[in-house]
Design a protein around this motif. Sequence first.
Motif, PDB file in Angstrom:
ATOM      1  N   GLU A 115      -1.585  -7.315  -5.047  1.00 50.19           N
ATOM      2  CA  GLU A 115      -1.834  -7.774  -6.302  1.00 50.19           C
ATOM      3  C   GLU A 115      -3.033  -6.801  -6.693  1.00 50.19           C
ATOM      4  OE1 GLU A 115      -2.784  -9.071  -9.605  1.00 50.19           O
ATOM      5  OE2 GLU A 115      -1.127 -10.303  -8.705  1.00 50.19           O
ATOM      6  N   SER A 116      -2.736  -6.264  -7.946  1.00 50.87           N
ATOM      7  CA  SER A 116      -3.579  -5.246  -8.350  1.00 50.87           C
ATOM      8  C   SER A 116      -5.086  -5.541  -8.797  1.00 50.87           C
ATOM      9  CB  SER A 116      -3.059  -4.431  -9.549  1.00 50.87           C
ATOM     10  OG  SER A 116      -1.840  -3.796  -9.028  1.00 50.87           O
ATOM     11  N   ASP A 117      -5.290  -6.903  -9.230  1.00 47.85           N
ATOM     12  CA  ASP A 117      -6.548  -7.275  -9.673  1.00 47.85           C
ATOM     13  C   ASP A 117      -7.507  -7.465  -8.349  1.00 47.85           C
ATOM     14  OD1 ASP A 117      -5.709  -7.623 -12.253  1.00 47.85           O
ATOM     15  OD2 ASP A 117      -5.610  -9.519 -12.426  1.00 47.85           O
ATOM     16  N   GLN A 118      -6.767  -7.993  -7.269  1.00 45.73           N
ATOM     17  CA  GLN A 118      -7.481  -8.264  -5.898  1.00 45.73           C
ATOM     18  C   GLN A 118      -7.903  -6.830  -5.641  1.00 45.73           C
ATOM     19  OE1 GLN A 118      -9.115  -9.648  -4.027  1.00 45.73           O
ATOM     20  NE2 GLN A 118      -7.921 -10.933  -2.640  1.00 45.73           N
ATOM     21  N   LEU A 119      -7.126  -5.635  -5.695  1.00 44.05           N
ATOM     22  CA  LEU A 119      -7.716  -4.488  -5.185  1.00 44.05           C
ATOM     23  C   LEU A 119      -8.650  -4.123  -5.920  1.00 44.05           C
ATOM     24  CD1 LEU A 119      -7.289  -1.813  -3.316  1.00 44.05           C
ATOM     25  CD2 LEU A 119      -5.344  -1.119  -5.043  1.00 44.05           C
ATOM     26  N   TYR A 120      -8.517  -4.191  -7.291  1.00 47.11           N
ATOM     27  CA  TYR A 120      -9.670  -3.411  -8.435  1.00 47.11           C
ATOM     28  C   TYR A 120     -10.819  -4.262  -8.140  1.00 47.11           C
ATOM     29  CZ  TYR A 120     -11.420  -2.335 -12.899  1.00 47.11           C
ATOM     30  OH  TYR A 120     -12.143  -1.811 -13.967  1.00 47.11           O
ATOM     31  N   LEU A 121     -10.932  -5.494  -7.939  1.00 49.27           N
ATOM     32  CA  LEU A 121     -12.181  -6.380  -7.900  1.00 49.27           C
ATOM     33  C   LEU A 121     -12.885  -6.245  -6.434  1.00 49.27           C
ATOM     34  CD1 LEU A 121     -13.797  -8.203  -9.931  1.00 49.27           C
ATOM     35  CD2 LEU A 121     -12.489 -10.110  -8.958  1.00 49.27           C
ATOM     36  N   SER A 122     -12.167  -6.148  -5.414  1.00 53.47           N
ATOM     37  CA  SER A 122     -12.767  -6.198  -4.169  1.00 53.47           C
ATOM     38  C   SER A 122     -12.917  -4.553  -3.681  1.00 53.47           C
ATOM     39  CB  SER A 122     -11.697  -6.513  -3.286  1.00 53.47           C
ATOM     40  OG  SER A 122     -10.677  -6.155  -2.928  1.00 53.47           O
ATOM     41  N   GLY A 123     -12.101  -3.656  -4.164  1.00 45.95           N
ATOM     42  CA  GLY A 123     -12.162  -2.311  -3.636  1.00 45.95           C
ATOM     43  C   GLY A 123     -11.651  -2.310  -2.263  1.00 45.95           C
ATOM     44  N   PHE A 124     -10.793  -3.185  -2.018  1.00 44.31           N
ATOM     45  CA  PHE A 124     -10.500  -3.147  -0.393  1.00 44.31           C
ATOM     46  C   PHE A 124      -9.021  -3.483  -0.372  1.00 44.31           C
ATOM     47  CE2 PHE A 124      -9.883  -5.823   3.529  1.00 44.31           C
ATOM     48  CZ  PHE A 124     -10.147  -4.677   4.668  1.00 44.31           C
ATOM     49  N   ASP A 125      -8.268  -2.576   0.469  1.00 40.53           N
ATOM     50  CA  ASP A 125      -6.837  -2.371   0.696  1.00 40.53           C
ATOM     51  C   ASP A 125      -6.422  -3.128   1.849  1.00 40.53           C
ATOM     52  OD1 ASP A 125      -4.406  -1.815   0.573  1.00 40.53           O
ATOM     53  OD2 ASP A 125      -4.602   0.430   0.768  1.00 40.53           O
ATOM     54  N   ALA A 126      -5.842  -4.383   1.744  1.00 36.71           N
ATOM     55  CA  ALA A 126      -5.260  -4.898   3.018  1.00 36.71           C
ATOM     56  C   ALA A 126      -4.131  -5.711   2.670  1.00 36.71           C
ATOM     57  CB  ALA A 126      -6.625  -6.146   3.344  1.00 36.71           C
ATOM     58  N   PRO A 127      -3.159  -5.583   3.698  1.00 34.55           N
ATOM     59  CA  PRO A 127      -1.874  -6.168   3.545  1.00 34.55           C
ATOM     60  C   PRO A 127      -1.677  -7.538   3.498  1.00 34.55           C
ATOM     61  CG  PRO A 127      -2.073  -5.422   5.807  1.00 34.55           C
ATOM     62  CD  PRO A 127      -3.322  -4.998   5.164  1.00 34.55           C
ATOM     63  N   ASP A 128      -2.594  -8.234   4.271  1.00 35.14           N
ATOM     64  CA  ASP A 128      -2.505  -9.804   4.367  1.00 35.14           C
ATOM     65  C   ASP A 128      -3.597 -10.305   3.300  1.00 35.14           C
ATOM     66  OD1 ASP A 128      -0.701  -9.587   6.380  1.00 35.14           O
ATOM     67  OD2 ASP A 128      -2.358  -9.241   7.614  1.00 35.14           O
ATOM     68  N   ARG A 136     -13.537  -2.910   8.738  1.00 33.64           N
ATOM     69  CA  ARG A 136     -12.959  -2.250   7.660  1.00 33.64           C
ATOM     70  C   ARG A 136     -13.634  -2.596   6.380  1.00 33.64           C
ATOM     71  NH1 ARG A 136      -8.041  -1.212   5.138  1.00 33.64           N
ATOM     72  NH2 ARG A 136      -7.249  -3.053   5.772  1.00 33.64           N
ATOM     73  N   ALA A 137     -13.359  -3.820   6.140  1.00 39.17           N
ATOM     74  CA  ALA A 137     -13.877  -4.478   4.744  1.00 39.17           C
ATOM     75  C   ALA A 137     -15.292  -4.220   4.707  1.00 39.17           C
ATOM     76  CB  ALA A 137     -13.656  -5.972   4.836  1.00 39.17           C
ATOM     77  N   THR A 138     -16.094  -4.231   5.556  1.00 37.35           N
ATOM     78  CA  THR A 138     -17.438  -3.896   5.607  1.00 37.35           C
ATOM     79  C   THR A 138     -17.753  -2.567   5.187  1.00 37.35           C
ATOM     80  OG1 THR A 138     -17.948  -5.623   6.994  1.00 37.35           O
ATOM     81  CG2 THR A 138     -19.838  -3.872   6.768  1.00 37.35           C
ATOM     82  N   GLU A 139     -17.034  -1.670   5.640  1.00 40.43           N
ATOM     83  CA  GLU A 139     -17.336  -0.144   5.423  1.00 40.43           C
ATOM     84  C   GLU A 139     -16.704   0.226   4.174  1.00 40.43           C
ATOM     85  OE1 GLU A 139     -15.478   1.863   8.869  1.00 40.43           O
ATOM     86  OE2 GLU A 139     -16.863   1.002  10.214  1.00 40.43           O
ATOM     87  N   GLU A 140     -15.347  -0.306   3.922  1.00 29.27           N
ATOM     88  CA  GLU A 140     -14.644   0.237   2.912  1.00 29.27           C
ATOM     89  C   GLU A 140     -14.497  -0.522   1.379  1.00 29.27           C
ATOM     90  OE1 GLU A 140     -10.522   0.641   4.287  1.00 29.27           O
ATOM     91  OE2 GLU A 140     -11.204   1.658   5.970  1.00 29.27           O
ATOM     92  N   SER A 141     -14.724  -1.729   1.427  1.00 29.52           N
ATOM     93  CA  SER A 141     -14.828  -2.487   0.125  1.00 29.52           C
ATOM     94  C   SER A 141     -16.039  -2.183  -0.691  1.00 29.52           C
ATOM     95  CB  SER A 141     -14.794  -3.925   0.475  1.00 29.52           C
ATOM     96  OG  SER A 141     -16.007  -4.318   0.912  1.00 29.52           O
ATOM     97  N   SER A 142     -15.863  -2.655  -2.003  1.00 26.72           N
ATOM     98  CA  SER A 142     -17.029  -2.437  -2.830  1.00 26.72           C
ATOM     99  C   SER A 142     -17.907  -3.844  -2.915  1.00 26.72           C
ATOM    100  CB  SER A 142     -16.523  -1.895  -4.275  1.00 26.72           C
ATOM    101  OG  SER A 142     -15.674  -2.937  -4.724  1.00 26.72           O
ATOM    102  N   ALA A 143     -17.540  -4.727  -2.368  1.00 27.85           N
ATOM    103  CA  ALA A 143     -18.221  -6.039  -2.165  1.00 27.85           C
ATOM    104  C   ALA A 143     -19.617  -5.902  -1.835  1.00 27.85           C
ATOM    105  CB  ALA A 143     -17.409  -6.958  -1.365  1.00 27.85           C
ATOM    106  N   ASP A 144     -20.397  -6.946  -2.211  1.00 27.65           N
ATOM    107  CA  ASP A 144     -21.665  -7.036  -1.925  1.00 27.65           C
ATOM    108  C   ASP A 144     -21.927  -7.746  -0.749  1.00 27.65           C
ATOM    109  OD1 ASP A 144     -23.227  -6.187  -4.485  1.00 27.65           O
ATOM    110  OD2 ASP A 144     -21.717  -7.594  -5.386  1.00 27.65           O
TER     111      ASP A 144
END
Length: 391
Positions: A28-41, A63-71
């Motif tokens: 879901e592209s909005d999810q990828l855009y807002l989170s900055g995290f690429d995950a299949p589940d 991976r989310a800690t290292e790769e995402s754009s989340a705070d």
Amino acid sequence: MNPDLSPLADALREADADGYLLDASSEESDQLYLSGFDAPDPFVTLYTPDGTHLLVSGLEYGRATEESSADSVARLSEYGYQERVAEYGRTEGTHRVVAAFLDDRGVASVAAPERFPLGTADDLREQGVAVEVLDEDVVTEIRAVKTDEEIDHVHAAQRANEAAMRAAEDLLEAATVEDGVLYHDGEELTSERVKEEIEVTLLRHGCALDETIVAYGADAAGPHNRGSGPLRADETIVIDIFPRDKATKYHGDMTRTFVKGEANEEIRRRYDDTYDAFEAALDAVEPGATGKEVHDAVCDLYEDRGYDTLRSDPSAETGFIHSTGHGIGLDVHEQPSVSPDGGELKPGHVVTIEPGLYDPDVGGIRIEDLVVVTEDGYENLTNYPIRLELE
């Protein structure tokens, strides 16, 4: 990337909601855009005006800690995931974890997109969380205006696209003709063989696609007909390639129409008229213009030259039977629209310009480039020649 999310914060204030919630995979592209995290589940993203927060499985936490754009990133286990699942079952237990995650951040009400999972919404409401669907798809609208980094991503995908189109064109040009059928290396040259060459070339350039269009003759008269079987000389061959960069997830898009051999007078006339429509559309692209105005420029030209359009005849089955273009980015079709209901074009909008004419008795013809709206006009992100006949 640092997109401007202030319109989302404004929408939350208007909806009187504490946060914006997504429950989806990065497909879901909005999810990828807002989170900055690429995950299949599926995972949860919460946006509040104070920051963006993820809730993920233990498998994805590092991976989310290292790769995402989340705070911040939280694990399901922090909220008693196993215990809740054991007591309530996987579905309800997971949703109770989400409710606890929201409560931990002082979020009692959330706004969500139209396609938010109904089961998640119902269970959150049972846990006392107010869930409201936003009237407008705010994140999609934000995504429509690309940052410089995003434009670079689209441009890179388009460069790979150009390499793939060159490989396809070279294959057609190298083909021989026997009894009107194209041959390459002693075998009939088929739509499938050209698609294979396109896909292999894209892989070598870090891109992929699930499908593409290589359609000839009457098949090419269906704008989204993927095409199949042996290709023939002296008929139009429409090649439409829309790859996705495997690393950035951004798309390119380009269409060319070729004739291997000699185009007849009617094909040539329609091709020249389509090229003129393409130029008319480009001339109309500028900030402040609307997608409707760009589309109308194409319809004006085609109608003046005697073709049906959906504007002149909504039931037309031949002529110009689609819109002039669409936005492109994480999705191959996204906002803004270059169509009868297309709104204002803004700097940073990346759109296709793709007029075309279609008639099973003649074939299909379409020319498509990818452009970005700038402060004073547009920049064409496509660098590929436009020509009809291949010897």
